[in-house]
Structure formats: structure tokens, C-alpha cells
Write an enzyme that holds these catalytic residues in place. Structure first.
Site: not given
Length: 554
Positions: A54, A94, A102, A194, A353, A358, A413, A451, A453, A530
Site C-alpha cells: 500500500d 484512503h 487494519d 475499493e 479493487k 457477501h 475478495t 484475495e 478477506a 497478510r
């Protein structure tokens, strides 16, 4: 060499997201270079093809408008190049700190792009509560002296131009190499990078599986709604957004979502489900302001209800949801027009992205998707008027059409999630949503990179990702010829064409190969979220390395 699978080459390439704060907030160096080097060495040894990074607007341009601090990212890219690791770079317009995943990382927008003076350029919910996570799309073309007498679009354009100037050599294929160090530049288009609205903000009380709230109550958004309603011949529909819109923590019928039970690390519940539960945090933003036109008071939150009281399935509701969705896609188009110009001719693809929303997928209204800007509802009836007036649900297909017009790849994702991992009452279907997106992308010739999520280290998550790639391993994208591209671009007013040097525009499959018309697999690279301490625990890392090997064998 686009995406994760070369033409004629077997195997899926796996990448890993680096920590969100892998560069110092001053932008002058990688954070803990020794630790970063060890991370890159371990990832290389595991067999991954590259990493995702990022590149934060708030770090690089945080000091002052047009003053860019690239040194930390330059040093990080040199470290990756020395290890023959490819890099996908997210241009992150962002802020970080208010979303699931995060953690404790806090990276704000540049100080000159936020604060009380910037409140009119921020998204607002029905209470007038403002988020500083990203700038509102309705302010895309508003000029501000604090931003260096620039609009947000011009800020994004200048950032992209400066990025290319600083890193073009990393986006070129050198002699003897099979590709550039930077393989893809992902253009941030909203929260978490996104293309969506910040409808499910944890800082405002959202918790899974809350529908979230509409983010169109700032003055510019309301002016846009009023204009569109008047043009539609229904000015009364433009007086205000729906007063009975959903709440951050309600279901589609308007009922409050109870807090999820407390869990501990010893519970059998999967980590992914525990991570959905975010504590309520009162917003510390100073931007809540009476200058915003609030929605009329309404005792119910039943906009998406299916008991006959909901508005979503009425002509008014369809108009509103269509407008809300079109505005989002138009923002993506405006930003991508600049990206296409600034990155023309480099050997890296472009990408965007979008979120895998869902929850409530199997509810007729698909409420959470609609609140995020993806109008995917299933109305009880469809009329010719809906089609003629552009009020038909278009959801993710419009986003995929946007990718096709600009020859950019889509990162999506929730590749690791299974329907059975969620409570039936929440009508979740990550698998169904994934299938829809992949099928639509294949029809339109758009590569989908995937990816996970949420942070997962368990065998079930890896098995689900492998199943997805095995299931779609033979699925190919619709072939596109150069002449078809030219026709489509002319019709859509795209900057791209199939003539002259634009045949090698970023994101086009001609960037790396001249086999236009060859049918390629729709699923590209997989990026793991990650790199963290837990990933490198011996048992977890062994499981991950085995997964990487199996992906390379597909």
C-alpha cells in the site's frame, strides 16, 4: 505475463500483502528494514511470486501539496527487486485504521485534505456524521486552496504522475528479465482502496452483519440527487435520500443486530468469524456538523424490508438505488481516465479493487451490497420503464464493464470463505457472490485476481481457495480483438484505442504479449492477506508454504 497466469504457463502465482505500515510515516525509509528483509527472504523461500504494497497518500504527500516523499518506497522496491520479487502497488487514496483488518495501524489522509475545513468533501450518513476515511466522490471536481488550488481528481492525477516519474524504471522490462518489478498498479477508488461507499464503518457502530448506511447526505450528494430526480421528471424524489434508510447495525427488515457473543482463542469458532466482531468506537471526528442537511426523522429503518413496507422495490426506491450506484461507477470512470493517461506505455498492468459484500446476499434486496453502492437487488417485477430509465440492477456487472472499457484487472475478495461458515440467519453467500463475479468477468474478458478477506491460517481456508482455482482453472475470458476494443472504446468515450502506441497501454493484455484474441484464464493471481507474526509461526508457515506449492501446480 498479465495477472497470475502466463499464456501457456501452468500454475497460479501467489503474492502476499506486506504490513500496512511497512514504510515509516515520514516516507523516508522502510519501517524496521532488518525485519522487512527477513520477511521478504522468508516469503521468497516459501515460493511466493511477489508482494503487494500500500502506497499511502497520507504518507507520501502528507507534508504539503505536491511535495512527495518516495524514498521509503524506493528502498522497499529495491529490496524486492534484489530478491526477484514482483510487486503490486496500491495507490491508497484512503485512510487506514477504521476497517476490519487494519488493527492498530493509523494512517490519515493528508492534513490539508481533511479536518473541519474539508467537511463538505467528506461522505456523510443520515445523522450528518462524517468519515475522514476518504474524500466523497461528489467533491471530485471541487477546487480548494488548501489542496494547492486543486480538485481531488487533480490531486489523484498529480500523485499518479509523480509515482510514474519516480518509479518508471521499476515498471519497465529490462533485458534478460521476464517482467517488471512492479507488475500492477492498483488505483484506489474508495475505502480500503475499493470502489464502494464507506457504508459499513466500524467507527460509526457497524458490526457484522449490519446492512450499513447510505453515504449520500452531504450537500453536494443531495444536490446531485435533486438534479437527477428533476431530470427524471420526479422532482419530489430528489428532496432528500430515503428517511427510512438502514442502520449500521440492523438487518434488511430494520431489526437491530445483536452483538456477537464474546469469544476466546480457545473457541472452535473460526478466526474469520471472530474477526467480524468489531467493538463500537465513538467517532472522534470533529466534522459532525449542523451544516449538513439531515434526513427527516423516521422511526423505522425498513427501506429494505420485504413485508410490503419497504421502499427498495418501488419505482422511487429503484430510482434512488440506481442513481446511488451510477454515481459510484462514474467516480471510478473519472479516476481511471486519469490513470489511463498517466500510465500509458508502461509494462505494468492497471487494476482496481471491489469488495466482496457477501452478507444478506440471499435476501431479495441484497441490502448490504446496495448500501455499499452495488445495486444487485432482485425486484419482484421488472418493467420496460425500468430498462428505459436505467433503473435495472447492475451491481458488480457495471464495475466489471468499467474494467473492460479501460482494460484494467479486477481484484476481488472473499476467495477463502465458505457459505457454511456463516449463520443461516444472515443469508451470507460468499461462494455464490464469487461465482457471479467470476462468471460475469469471463463473459466480458476481464481478469480477476483474488484475495482472502480476513486473516486465515487454517486448512479449510486454503482448501477453499484451491477449490475455487481448480473449479475455474479451465474457465477462460472472452477473446477480444483489437478492432473490437477500438469499437467499444469509441462507443464509451474511453481514452484507450487499438491504434498507435495505445495498444501497449497499461492493463491491456498487449502490454506483455502480442497474442490478441488468445483466450486466457479468467482467474489470475491470488494475494494472501497478510504478512504478520502469526503467519510465520512454524505450523502456520508450513501450511502456507504447502498451499503456495499446490497453487503453483494448478
Amino acid at each position: 505475463m498479465t495477472g497470475g497466469v502466463d499464456a501457456g504457463r501452468r500454475g497460479v502465482r501467489t503474492r502476499v500483502m506486506l504490513p500496512l505500515d511497512c514504510v515509516e510515516t515520514r516516507g523516508d525509509a522502510p519501517r524496521d528494514a532488518t525485519r522487512t528483509a527477513a520477511t521478504l527472504d522468508a516469503l521468497k523461500a516459501s515460493g511466493v511470486e511477489g508482494v503487494m504494497v500500500d502506497c499511502w497518500w497520507g504518507i507520501v504527500e502528507g507534508a504539503a501539496p505536491r511535495r512527495y516523499a518516495w524514498e521509503g518506497y524506493r528502498r522497499l522496491l529495491e529490496m524486492c527487486r534484489a530478491r526477484a520479487l514482483r510487486v503490486d502497488v496500491v495507490l491508497a487514496f484512503h485512510a487506514c485504521g477504521s476497517n476490519v483488518g487494519d488493527g492498530a495501524c493509523e494512517i490519515a489522509l493528508p492534513h490539508w485534505a481533511r479536518g473541519v475545513e474539508a467537511r463538505e468533501n467528506m461522505y456523510a450518513d443520515r445523522r450528518g456524521s462524517v468519515t475522514e476515511e476518504c474524500l466523497s466522490l461528489w467533491g471530485d471536481e471541487t477546487r480548494d486552496a488548501r489542496r494547492g488550488d486543486r480538485t481531488p481528481l487533480e490531486c489523484y492525477r498529480d500523485f499518479m504522475r509523480a509515482f510514474r516519474d519516480a518509479f518508471e524504471r521499476f515498471m519497465r522490462v529490462d533485458a534478460g528479465e521476464d517482467g517488471p518489478t512492479i507488475t500492477q498498479v492498483i488505483i484506489g477508488l474508495g475505502p480500503c482502496g475499493e470502489l464502494r461507499y464507506p457504508s459499513y464503518r466500524a467507527s460509526s457502530g457497524w458490526r457484522f452483519p449490519g446492512v450499513g448506511e447510505f453515504q449520500c447526505y452531504d450537500e453536494r450528494a443531495r444536490a446531485s440527487l435533486a438534479y437527477e430526480a428533476a431530470a427524471f421528471g420526479k422532482p419530489e424524489w430528489g428532496r432528500h435520500p430515503p428517511p427510512n434508510g438502514p442502520d449500521y447495525a440492523c438487518d434488511p427488515e430494520g431489526r437491530p443486530i445483536p452483538p456477537l457473543r464474546e469469544t476466546s482463542a480457545s473457541d472452535d469458532e473460526p478466526e474469520a468469524k471472530r474477526r467480524h466482531a468489531m467493538p463500537h468506537v465513538e467517532s472522534d471526528s470533529s466534522l459532525t456538523s449542523a451544516s449538513f442537511s439531515l434526513a427527516p426523522e423516521c422511526a423505522t429503518r425498513n427501506f429494505f424490508a420485504t413485508d410490503g413496507t419497504g421502499s427498495w422495490d418501488t419505482p422511487h426506491g429503484k430510482f434512488f438505488l440506481s442513481w446511488y450506484h451510477r454515481e459510484l461507477v462514474a467516480h471510478g470512470e473519472r479516476v481511471l481516465e486519469h490513470a489511463a493517461r498517466e500510465f500509458r506505455g508502461v509494462d505494468a498492468t492497471l487494476g482496481i479493487k471491489c469488495a466482496g459484500v457477501h452478507w444478506w446476499h440471499d435476501h431479495p434486496s441484497r441490502a448490504a451490497e446496495c448500501a455499499a453502492g452495488y445495486y444487485n437487488a432482485r425486484p419482484s417485477s421488472r418493467s420496460t420503464a425500468d430498462v428505459l430509465c436505467g433503473c435495472e440492477p447492475a451491481g458488480y456487472s457495471s464495475v466489471i464493464d468499467l474494467c473492460a472499457r479501460f482494460n484494467v484487472e479486477l481484484t476481488f475478495t472473499c476467495a477463502e470463505m465458505r457459505d457454511v461458515e456463516h449463520d443461516d440467519a444472515y443469508m451470507c453467500s460468499p461462494e455464490g457472490l464469487f461465482e457471479e463475479v467470476v462468471r460475469c468477468a469471463a463473459e466480458r474478458g476481464v481478469r480477476v485476481n483474488t484475495e482472502n478477506a480476513l486473516a486465515r491460517f487454517d486448512a479449510d481456508a486454503y482448501a477453499q481457495i484451491l477449490r475455487a482455482y481448480e473449479r475455474h482453472g479451465a474457465a477462460t475470458m472472452a477473446a477480444t480483438t483489437a478492432s473490437e476494443d477500438a469499437t467499444a472504446n469509441e462507443e464509451n468515450g474511453s481514452l484507450r484505442s487499438a491504434s498507435s502506441d495505445e495498444t501497449t497501454a497499461p492493463g491491456s493484455r498487449a502490454s506483455f504479449e502480442s497474442n490478441r484474441g488468445v483466450r486466457e484464464r479468467v482467474l489470475g493471481a491470488f494475494t494472501y492477506l497478510r504478512a504478520c507474526d502469526a503467519l510465520f509461526e512454524p505450523a502456520n508457515f508450513t501450511r502456507f508454504s504447502n498451499f503456495v506449492r499446490r497453487m503453483s501446480e494448478l
